[in-house]
Scaffold this motif. Structure first.
Motif, short mmCIF file in Angstrom:
data_model
loop_
_atom_site.label_atom_id
_atom_site.label_comp_id
_atom_site.label_asym_id
_atom_site.label_seq_id
_atom_site.Cartn_x
_atom_site.Cartn_y
_atom_site.Cartn_z
N VAL A 17 5.41 -6.63 -10.09
CA VAL A 17 7.09 -6.19 -10.04
C VAL A 17 7.69 -6.00 -8.53
O VAL A 17 8.23 -6.53 -7.95
CB VAL A 17 7.59 -5.36 -10.98
CG1 VAL A 17 8.85 -5.23 -10.84
CG2 VAL A 17 7.22 -6.63 -12.34
N GLU A 18 6.69 -4.85 -8.24
CA GLU A 18 7.30 -3.78 -7.28
C GLU A 18 6.66 -4.97 -5.53
O GLU A 18 7.32 -4.59 -4.67
CB GLU A 18 6.07 -3.04 -7.05
CG GLU A 18 6.43 -1.61 -7.50
CD GLU A 18 8.27 -1.64 -7.79
OE1 GLU A 18 8.10 -0.84 -7.18
OE2 GLU A 18 8.43 -1.56 -8.95
N GLU A 19 6.16 -5.81 -6.15
CA GLU A 19 5.75 -6.30 -4.28
C GLU A 19 6.57 -7.92 -4.36
O GLU A 19 6.88 -8.07 -3.76
CB GLU A 19 3.99 -7.70 -4.53
CG GLU A 19 3.47 -8.73 -3.65
CD GLU A 19 3.93 -7.67 -2.21
OE1 GLU A 19 2.86 -8.52 -1.60
OE2 GLU A 19 3.70 -6.68 -2.28
N VAL A 20 6.94 -8.59 -5.53
CA VAL A 20 7.94 -9.21 -5.34
C VAL A 20 9.30 -8.65 -5.16
O VAL A 20 9.84 -9.13 -3.85
CB VAL A 20 8.72 -9.82 -7.03
CG1 VAL A 20 10.09 -10.71 -6.82
CG2 VAL A 20 7.54 -11.11 -7.41
N VAL A 21 9.58 -7.31 -5.58
CA VAL A 21 10.97 -6.87 -4.57
C VAL A 21 10.82 -6.84 -3.22
O VAL A 21 11.33 -6.62 -2.37
CB VAL A 21 11.20 -5.30 -5.85
CG1 VAL A 21 12.24 -4.78 -4.97
CG2 VAL A 21 11.30 -5.62 -7.17
#
Length: 402
Positions: free
Chosen positions: A272-276
């Motif tokens: 999730v954090e990497e996609v954001v």
């Protein structure tokens, strides 16, 4: 010499990162004067991670009164007055007052744990709906939008049959060709609808975000509550849907990372954090210098506009090595995709929850999910501060039961 135009995303050459010019600007001219044609202003473009963090983190020097997207939207000019309930354009104690009311409704770990089963149910139902349809389908229109619409609708207690009303307002708000008068006309029906909801919840409280805000916000006017609830409805709709579609596209283009996600559910929070981090959610955030100051040795005059380019900061190789690569195991706790400082996105925990449930469910239940067209034939959003695919045609082998 005329100033360069603000570099907007160019997905044809860089579908998962900022405009290709950004890297050169960050390396040689971390602060650059640019024109923002939609708003008719000039601004300092801030591209370096440390500088973006400094601008967003110091509301005493850099005000949010111009609106986060005031540099992109003709409908919300940055020099317009801040009116009652315009919490996103307030600074200091005025803004904190609203954040304290938002937190128990949409921002705490406890609240996210309470609504997680609801989000999981909505995602599973949306996938079940796909199983009965011929494919390829448009994942953005037929999955991501229905999911985010249902989540924000249920969270605020808006019946399914009434949810198109905030679609129309969002489409007007996030179109940079919408005029001031057109936006005013588009948001009035939503404000009237939300006012009716507030009146109903005052008489008969329920277990929804509006009821929570009414209960805890005794000193808030109805107009302030209307603008808060409307902001959640509009902001939590297509921005999150576009991020979901864009994130799925990025994973489909990285088979090794997609396999890691499928085989290791523990990587979902990091994914999730990497996609954001990789994709960002908007084309910079606007700030106004409150006093004469400087950034990176560059003098900034009081009243100057600055555009803090979040995606450029998240692609700064000094902070994130090999930043253009999707790496689900990356340490990205300092990513700025949801902003930073006093105006950190109030809906970030809800967006994280939705993205986590989607990433943890979609690829597990839909085997062989893949693009139905080459990536260079995927249309991306235009004339909007929201980035991501406008349509995402996909197909699959099988949809498994929940």
């Amino acid at each position: 010499m005329s100033l360069p135009v603000l570099p907007l995303p160019d997905e044809a050459s860089c579908p998962f990162g900022p405009h290709p010019e950004i890297d050169a600007l960050r390396e040689h001219r971390p602060l650059t004067r640019v024109r923002c044609p939609a708003a008719g202003i000039e601004a300092w473009l801030v591209t370096d991670y440390a500088d973006v963090r400094e601008v967003l983190g110091d509301s005493r020097r850099f005000s949010s009164s111009g609106g986060a997207t005031g540099h992109l939207l003709a409908s919300t000019p940055p020099d317009s007055p801040v009116e009652e309930g315009d919490f996103a354009r307030m600074d200091g104690a005025d803004h904190v007052r609203f954040r304290h009311l938002f937190a128990p409704a949409v921002g705490t770990a406890k609240r996210m744990a309470e609504i997680r089963p609801m989000v999981q149910r909505i995602v599973d139902e949306a996938i079940d709906e796909l199983a009965g349809q011929a494919h390829p389908i448009d994942l953005h229109e037929q999955f991501a939008k229905p999911v985010t619409t249902a989540v924000i609708g249920e969270l605020l207690g808006v019946p399914a049959g009434d949810r198109k009303i905030f679609h129309r307002t969002a489409e007007a708000q996030f179109d940079n060709e919408t005029t001031i008068d057109e936006f005013s006309a588009a948001k009035q029906p939503l404000f009237e609808y939300v006012q009716d909801l507030i009146t109903q919840r005052r008489a008969e409280p329920a277990d929804d975000a509006i009821s929570i805000m009414i209960e805890r916000g005794a000193d808030f006017s109805d107009l302030e509550l209307v603008k808060m609830a409307s902001g959640l409805l509009v902001g939590g709709y297509d921005a999150t849907a576009a991020l979901i579609a864009h994130g799925v596209l990025a994973l489909l283009e990285e088979p090794a990372q997609l396999a890691l996600l499928r085989e290791n559910p523990d990587v979902v929070p990091g994914a999730v954090e990497e996609v954001v981090r990789l994709l960002g959610a908007t084309t910079g955030m606007l700030r106004i210098a409150v006093t004469d100051t400087e950034i990176a040795g560059t003098p900034i005059a009081a009243g100057d506009y600055l555009v803090a380019m979040l995606q450029a900061a998240n692609h700064d190789p000094a902070q994130f090595p090999d930043p253009g690569r999707l790496d689900l195991r990356r340490d990205n706790r300092r990513q700025l995709g949801f902003g930073f400082g006093a105006h950190l996105c109030v809906g970030r925990q809800l967006a994280r929850l939705e993205l986590a449930v989607v990433l943890g469910t979609l690829f597990r239940r839909i085997s062989g999910l893949r693009l139905a067209v080459p990536i260079d034939r995927i249309p991306f959003k235009r004339n909007s501060p929201i980035t991501g695919p406008d349509r995402l045609l996909v197909t699959w082998d099988e949809i498994r039961p929940a």
